[in-house]
Scaffold this active site. Structure first.
Site, PDB file in Angstrom:
ATOM      1  N   HIS A 174      -6.184  -8.404  -2.886  1.00  0.00           N
ATOM      2  CA  HIS A 174      -6.400  -8.832  -1.493  1.00  0.00           C
ATOM      3  C   HIS A 174      -7.660  -9.691  -1.382  1.00  0.00           C
ATOM      4  O   HIS A 174      -8.590  -9.544  -2.156  1.00  0.00           O
ATOM      5  CB  HIS A 174      -6.582  -7.613  -0.582  1.00  0.00           C
ATOM      6  CG  HIS A 174      -5.429  -6.677  -0.574  1.00  0.00           C
ATOM      7  ND1 HIS A 174      -5.281  -5.710  -1.533  1.00  0.00           N
ATOM      8  CD2 HIS A 174      -4.379  -6.545   0.264  1.00  0.00           C
ATOM      9  CE1 HIS A 174      -4.179  -5.032  -1.285  1.00  0.00           C
ATOM     10  NE2 HIS A 174      -3.604  -5.509  -0.201  1.00  0.00           N
TER      11      HIS A 174
ATOM     12  N   MET B 289      -3.320  -7.304   6.145  1.00  0.00           N
ATOM     13  CA  MET B 289      -4.314  -8.013   5.321  1.00  0.00           C
ATOM     14  C   MET B 289      -3.724  -8.582   4.030  1.00  0.00           C
ATOM     15  O   MET B 289      -4.447  -8.805   3.061  1.00  0.00           O
ATOM     16  CB  MET B 289      -5.451  -7.055   4.964  1.00  0.00           C
ATOM     17  CG  MET B 289      -6.051  -6.316   6.153  1.00  0.00           C
ATOM     18  SD  MET B 289      -7.252  -5.099   5.615  1.00  0.00           S
ATOM     19  CE  MET B 289      -7.395  -4.072   7.092  1.00  0.00           C
ATOM     20  N   SER B 290      -2.402  -8.815   4.007  1.00  0.00           N
ATOM     21  CA  SER B 290      -1.786  -9.328   2.768  1.00  0.00           C
ATOM     22  C   SER B 290      -0.628 -10.255   3.108  1.00  0.00           C
ATOM     23  O   SER B 290      -0.542 -10.780   4.217  1.00  0.00           O
ATOM     24  CB  SER B 290      -1.276  -8.146   1.923  1.00  0.00           C
ATOM     25  OG  SER B 290      -0.190  -7.509   2.563  1.00  0.00           O
TER      26      SER B 290
ATOM     27  N   HIS C 184      -7.200   4.512   6.401  1.00  0.00           N
ATOM     28  CA  HIS C 184      -6.389   4.192   5.210  1.00  0.00           C
ATOM     29  C   HIS C 184      -5.507   5.374   4.808  1.00  0.00           C
ATOM     30  O   HIS C 184      -4.381   5.185   4.321  1.00  0.00           O
ATOM     31  CB  HIS C 184      -7.317   3.778   4.065  1.00  0.00           C
ATOM     32  CG  HIS C 184      -6.582   3.208   2.878  1.00  0.00           C
ATOM     33  ND1 HIS C 184      -5.689   2.147   2.975  1.00  0.00           N
ATOM     34  CD2 HIS C 184      -6.588   3.553   1.565  1.00  0.00           C
ATOM     35  CE1 HIS C 184      -5.198   1.874   1.774  1.00  0.00           C
ATOM     36  NE2 HIS C 184      -5.717   2.721   0.920  1.00  0.00           N
TER      37      HIS C 184
ATOM     38  N   ALA D 245       2.178  -2.710   4.243  1.00  0.00           N
ATOM     39  CA  ALA D 245       1.923  -1.730   5.294  1.00  0.00           C
ATOM     40  C   ALA D 245       1.197  -2.481   6.397  1.00  0.00           C
ATOM     41  O   ALA D 245       0.266  -3.227   6.122  1.00  0.00           O
ATOM     42  CB  ALA D 245       1.035  -0.628   4.744  1.00  0.00           C
TER      43      ALA D 245
ATOM     44  N   ASN E  72       0.949   2.516  11.351  1.00  0.00           N
ATOM     45  CA  ASN E  72       0.123   3.037  12.447  1.00  0.00           C
ATOM     46  C   ASN E  72       0.287   2.135  13.664  1.00  0.00           C
ATOM     47  O   ASN E  72       0.580   0.955  13.515  1.00  0.00           O
ATOM     48  CB  ASN E  72      -1.360   3.115  12.029  1.00  0.00           C
ATOM     49  CG  ASN E  72      -1.885   1.775  11.556  1.00  0.00           C
ATOM     50  OD1 ASN E  72      -1.457   1.254  10.531  1.00  0.00           O
ATOM     51  ND2 ASN E  72      -2.787   1.204  12.315  1.00  0.00           N
TER      52      ASN E  72
ATOM     53  N   SER F 293       0.824  -1.215   0.000  1.00  0.00           N
ATOM     54  CA  SER F 293       0.000   0.000   0.000  1.00  0.00           C
ATOM     55  C   SER F 293       0.856   1.263   0.000  1.00  0.00           C
ATOM     56  O   SER F 293       1.707   1.432   0.859  1.00  0.00           O
ATOM     57  CB  SER F 293      -0.865   0.067   1.260  1.00  0.00           C
ATOM     58  OG  SER F 293      -1.838  -0.910   1.231  1.00  0.00           O
TER      59      SER F 293
ATOM     60  N   TYR G 151      -9.904  -9.344   0.906  1.00  0.00           N
ATOM     61  CA  TYR G 151     -11.066  -8.520   1.281  1.00  0.00           C
ATOM     62  C   TYR G 151     -11.739  -7.858   0.088  1.00  0.00           C
ATOM     63  O   TYR G 151     -12.863  -7.379   0.190  1.00  0.00           O
ATOM     64  CB  TYR G 151     -10.686  -7.459   2.337  1.00  0.00           C
ATOM     65  CG  TYR G 151      -9.657  -6.449   1.903  1.00  0.00           C
ATOM     66  CD1 TYR G 151      -9.978  -5.394   1.046  1.00  0.00           C
ATOM     67  CD2 TYR G 151      -8.353  -6.534   2.348  1.00  0.00           C
ATOM     68  CE1 TYR G 151      -9.034  -4.471   0.648  1.00  0.00           C
ATOM     69  CE2 TYR G 151      -7.404  -5.611   1.976  1.00  0.00           C
ATOM     70  CZ  TYR G 151      -7.749  -4.580   1.123  1.00  0.00           C
ATOM     71  OH  TYR G 151      -6.803  -3.674   0.733  1.00  0.00           O
ATOM     72  N   GLU G 152     -11.052  -7.842  -1.065  1.00  0.00           N
ATOM     73  CA  GLU G 152     -11.673  -7.274  -2.261  1.00  0.00           C
ATOM     74  C   GLU G 152     -12.672  -8.243  -2.873  1.00  0.00           C
ATOM     75  O   GLU G 152     -13.413  -7.873  -3.780  1.00  0.00           O
ATOM     76  CB  GLU G 152     -10.608  -6.944  -3.307  1.00  0.00           C
ATOM     77  CG  GLU G 152      -9.663  -5.857  -2.868  1.00  0.00           C
ATOM     78  CD  GLU G 152      -8.544  -5.664  -3.861  1.00  0.00           C
ATOM     79  OE1 GLU G 152      -8.801  -5.081  -4.924  1.00  0.00           O
ATOM     80  OE2 GLU G 152      -7.417  -6.105  -3.586  1.00  0.00           O
TER      81      GLU G 152
ATOM     82  N   HIS H 204      -2.895   1.156  -5.087  1.00  0.00           N
ATOM     83  CA  HIS H 204      -2.363  -0.070  -5.695  1.00  0.00           C
ATOM     84  C   HIS H 204      -2.541   0.044  -7.206  1.00  0.00           C
ATOM     85  O   HIS H 204      -3.643  -0.091  -7.712  1.00  0.00           O
ATOM     86  CB  HIS H 204      -3.115  -1.307  -5.202  1.00  0.00           C
ATOM     87  CG  HIS H 204      -2.919  -1.572  -3.737  1.00  0.00           C
ATOM     88  ND1 HIS H 204      -2.123  -2.582  -3.270  1.00  0.00           N
ATOM     89  CD2 HIS H 204      -3.401  -0.951  -2.649  1.00  0.00           C
ATOM     90  CE1 HIS H 204      -2.124  -2.573  -1.959  1.00  0.00           C
ATOM     91  NE2 HIS H 204      -2.896  -1.600  -1.555  1.00  0.00           N
TER      92      HIS H 204
END
Ligand code: 6GU
Length: 312
Positions: free
Chosen positions: A89, A226-227, A284, A119, A250, A33, A91-92, A65
């Protein structure tokens, strides 16, 4: 639809048609990301192929992306490299087999080593935003309950049905990362640190609750994201060596926060309540900003790692 060896071969043949016959990428790099600036690591002459033009490739829909393969040379030794600028990903809505299709295509194109970036949220309280973490292990939350890119008929052309992941994070490559980090120390902002840590893969797309962050931390994770883990599993299935690095974008909120304690809540004024809720809410934009700020450093780091590896 299940990924087949034929569908992978078809994508490989399509890519070979677009590349010079003697161009065989040994190293693959995935830019996470906000890290599409990494593609500047790849030097001219370079060949760019949008994912939409490669049969079977998933197209990413997340802002930040780009979604293309960039073929070219990296570093002083001109190592033939392919960069995935953008990734798909779970989640997509992609199945993990589809999301990791590109890894198998690159493996068949000749990739021997994969450098994955992402990230991630920092669970380890010693991490600061902007730090880089070399992964030495992972916890595959989705995988432990059955969501795994290797689920389904085994593709014997790549690797066996049951694979070990105890050696997934290559020691030599981790050493190369630390050597490269040291070699670049003079030119780097002083506050950036490098760590080694454990990455927890979660499905997303929501960021974790406070209780989930405490659970992940208690279970031994230093980072959450998430990746990366599905890509690493598929790369290891194919015998590709792996290096993975997270940028801490973060710090997650661990503090239990307002717990509905009747007396506490009844006696708090509006300002106290809003202060309780404000702290550490992930978003994000913040993730992309931290990535953009560190992109140059990570690019330099990756070029150096490729040079360290090529000089061996
Ligand atoms: Cl806090 N959580 C997850 N799941 N992914 C992230 C993140 C957090 N920060 C960046 N990516």
């Amino acid at each position: 639809m299940a990924t087949t060896i034929e569908s992978i071969r078809e994508a490989v043949a399509g890519l070979k048609n677009l590349l010079p016959a003697d161009f065989k990428p040994e190293i693959g790099i995935i830019g996470g990301s906000g890290l599409s600036a990494l593609e500047d690591a790849v030097e001219q002459p370079k060949w760019e192929v949008p994912y939409g033009k490669i049969k079977g490739f998933p197209v990413s829909t997340v802002p930040g992306h780009a979604g293309k393969l960039v073929f070219g040379h990296v570093g002083s030794e001109k190592t033939m490299t392919v960069m995935m600028a953008g990734r798909a990903h779970y989640y997509e809505g992609h199945e993990l087999q589809t999301a990791t299709f590109p890894i198998r295509v690159l493996a068949l194109l000749g990739m021997k080593t994969l450098i994955v970036t992402n990230a991630a949220g920092g669970l380890n309280s010693t991490y600061k935003v902007g730090d880089v973490v070399v992964l030495h292990d992972h916890i595959n939350f989705a995988g432990l309950s059955g969501v795994n890119p290797l689920r389904g008929p085994n593709l014997d052309d790549f690797g066996p049905r049951f694979i070990a992941l105890s050696d997934a994070y290559d020691l030599e490559l981790r050493r190369a990362a630390h050597l490269a980090w040291k070699a670049l120390s003079k030119d780097r902002p002083k506050q950036m640190a490098m760590h080694e840590g454990v990455y927890a893969f979660v499905g997303g797309p929501n960021y974790e609750t406070r209780a989930e962050c405490r659970m992940l931390s208690t279970l031994g994770a230093d980072l959450v994201g998430m990746s990366t883990v599905p890509e690493i599993i598929v790369a290891r299935h194919s015998g590709v060596r792996v290096l993975a690095m997270s940028l801490v974008t973060n710090a997650v909120v661990m503090d239990p926060g307002p717990r509905g304690d009747a007396i506490l809540l009844a006696e708090s004024n509006e300002t106290e309540l809003s202060d309780m809720l404000k702290e550490g809410k992930a978003n994000h934009e913040e993730v992309l900003e931290a990535s953009r700020n560190a992109a140059q450093e990570i690019k330099n780091l990756i070029v150096k790692i490729v040079e360290v590896e090529a000089s061996k």
